[in-house]
Design an enzyme around this catalytic site. Sequence first.
Site, PDB file in Angstrom:
ATOM      1  N   ASN A   1     -15.062  12.749  49.527  1.00  7.72           N
ATOM      2  CA  ASN A   1     -16.434  12.239  49.581  1.00  7.72           C
ATOM      3  C   ASN A   1     -16.370  10.753  49.244  1.00  7.72           C
ATOM      4  OD1 ASN A   1     -19.097  11.565  49.261  1.00  7.72           O
ATOM      5  ND2 ASN A   1     -19.462  12.872  47.483  1.00  7.72           N
TER       6      ASN A   1
ATOM      7  N   LYS B   1     -18.638   8.588  49.355  1.00  5.80           N
ATOM      8  CA  LYS B   1     -19.895   8.073  48.783  1.00  5.80           C
ATOM      9  C   LYS B   1     -20.277   6.765  49.493  1.00  5.80           C
ATOM     10  CE  LYS B   1     -18.897  10.649  44.621  1.00  5.80           C
ATOM     11  NZ  LYS B   1     -19.020  10.822  43.177  1.00  5.80           N
TER      12      LYS B   1
ATOM     13  N   HIS C   1     -25.432  17.296  46.574  1.00  4.08           N
ATOM     14  CA  HIS C   1     -24.566  16.590  45.616  1.00  4.08           C
ATOM     15  C   HIS C   1     -25.403  16.166  44.413  1.00  4.08           C
ATOM     16  CE1 HIS C   1     -21.939  13.615  43.817  1.00  4.08           C
ATOM     17  NE2 HIS C   1     -20.957  14.201  44.472  1.00  4.08           N
TER      18      HIS C   1
ATOM     19  N   GLU D   1     -25.527  13.558  42.807  1.00  2.00           N
ATOM     20  CA  GLU D   1     -26.122  12.215  42.923  1.00  2.00           C
ATOM     21  C   GLU D   1     -27.403  12.266  43.757  1.00  2.00           C
ATOM     22  OE1 GLU D   1     -22.513  10.315  44.247  1.00  2.00           O
ATOM     23  OE2 GLU D   1     -21.664  10.680  42.263  1.00  2.00           O
TER      24      GLU D   1
ATOM     25  N   GLU E   1     -19.209  21.128  40.876  1.00  2.00           N
ATOM     26  CA  GLU E   1     -18.986  19.774  40.368  1.00  2.00           C
ATOM     27  C   GLU E   1     -19.775  19.584  39.073  1.00  2.00           C
ATOM     28  OE1 GLU E   1     -17.653  16.985  43.835  1.00  2.00           O
ATOM     29  OE2 GLU E   1     -19.774  16.749  43.453  1.00  2.00           O
TER      30      GLU E   1
ATOM     31  N   GLY F   1     -16.801  11.025  38.267  1.00  5.46           N
ATOM     32  CA  GLY F   1     -16.615   9.580  38.108  1.00  5.46           C
ATOM     33  C   GLY F   1     -16.408   9.151  36.664  1.00  5.46           C
TER      34      GLY F   1
ATOM     35  N   SER G   1     -13.506  14.061  38.935  1.00  6.75           N
ATOM     36  CA  SER G   1     -12.311  13.390  38.414  1.00  6.75           C
ATOM     37  C   SER G   1     -11.008  14.118  38.760  1.00  6.75           C
ATOM     38  CB  SER G   1     -12.415  13.192  36.893  1.00  6.75           C
ATOM     39  OG  SER G   1     -13.508  12.343  36.589  1.00  6.75           O
TER      40      SER G   1
END
Length: 255
Positions: A11, A13, A97, A99, A169, A175, A215
């Site tokens: 991904n 992003k 996701h 985010e 996730e 991240g 991560s």
Amino acid sequence: MILRKKLIAGNWKMNKTSADSVTLVKEIAQQIGRQTEVDVLVCPPATALESVGRTLEGANIKLGAQNMHFEASGAFTGEISAPMLRDLFVTHVILGHSERRALFGEDDQLINQKVLSALKTELRPVLCVGESLEEREAGDTLKVVQTQLEAGLAGVSNEQAASVILAYEPVWAIGTGKVATSDQAQEVHAFIRELLTKLFGETIAQKVRILYGGSMKPSNADELLAQTDIDGGLIGGAALEARSFVDLVKAAAKS
Ligand code: 13P
């Protein structure tokens, strides 16, 4: 027991121009060659889908988008639909996701509409679920995952469920460099598979791949990928360089 083929998905992003994306995907394609042991998926930004798709012609790497609208067309400024993605030879789409959930206000109901639309258009959704740090500390991890999963997959038929890919996730691991331990991840993955069994039956639950994301990198991948219910990775940071991404594909191949 059904053997699930591992899937390593990148991904990207909001990173990389179209030209940079082509450079990266060429490197990846060159380095992994024609291996077929592991399924490989790259999800560049929407602006690079066409150029990356063209570069991937004949390669054994699949193309995914990072988001889409649930309607096929209409007055939705700034949005991209499933048929538009199909037109660019996209086969997968990341949905839900964290985010998108946290920064763009996407809720389970909206994500469900997207999942249904993707399936109707023959795009394979990579549906993401996962708890925040607060939710984990409050002991709510499984409850949160269950709610997201059941709502996200509402109305999905058994036949459709077989083409869904799930990604666990944990938000606190994305991240941050703070990876979930293999036990923490396996516990949630096994729980997700149990839920899938209840929703769609044992045969389908055993077929659906559940990726871990947060991560993940070559140094921690072996242990995660060795877990019974971890069927691959959804990779952010480590997918932005050919070397680390390809090392993850290799780790999946030997797991
Ligand atoms: P990182 O690998 O950068 O933690 O990102 C994970 C992720 O969000 C993939 O979708």
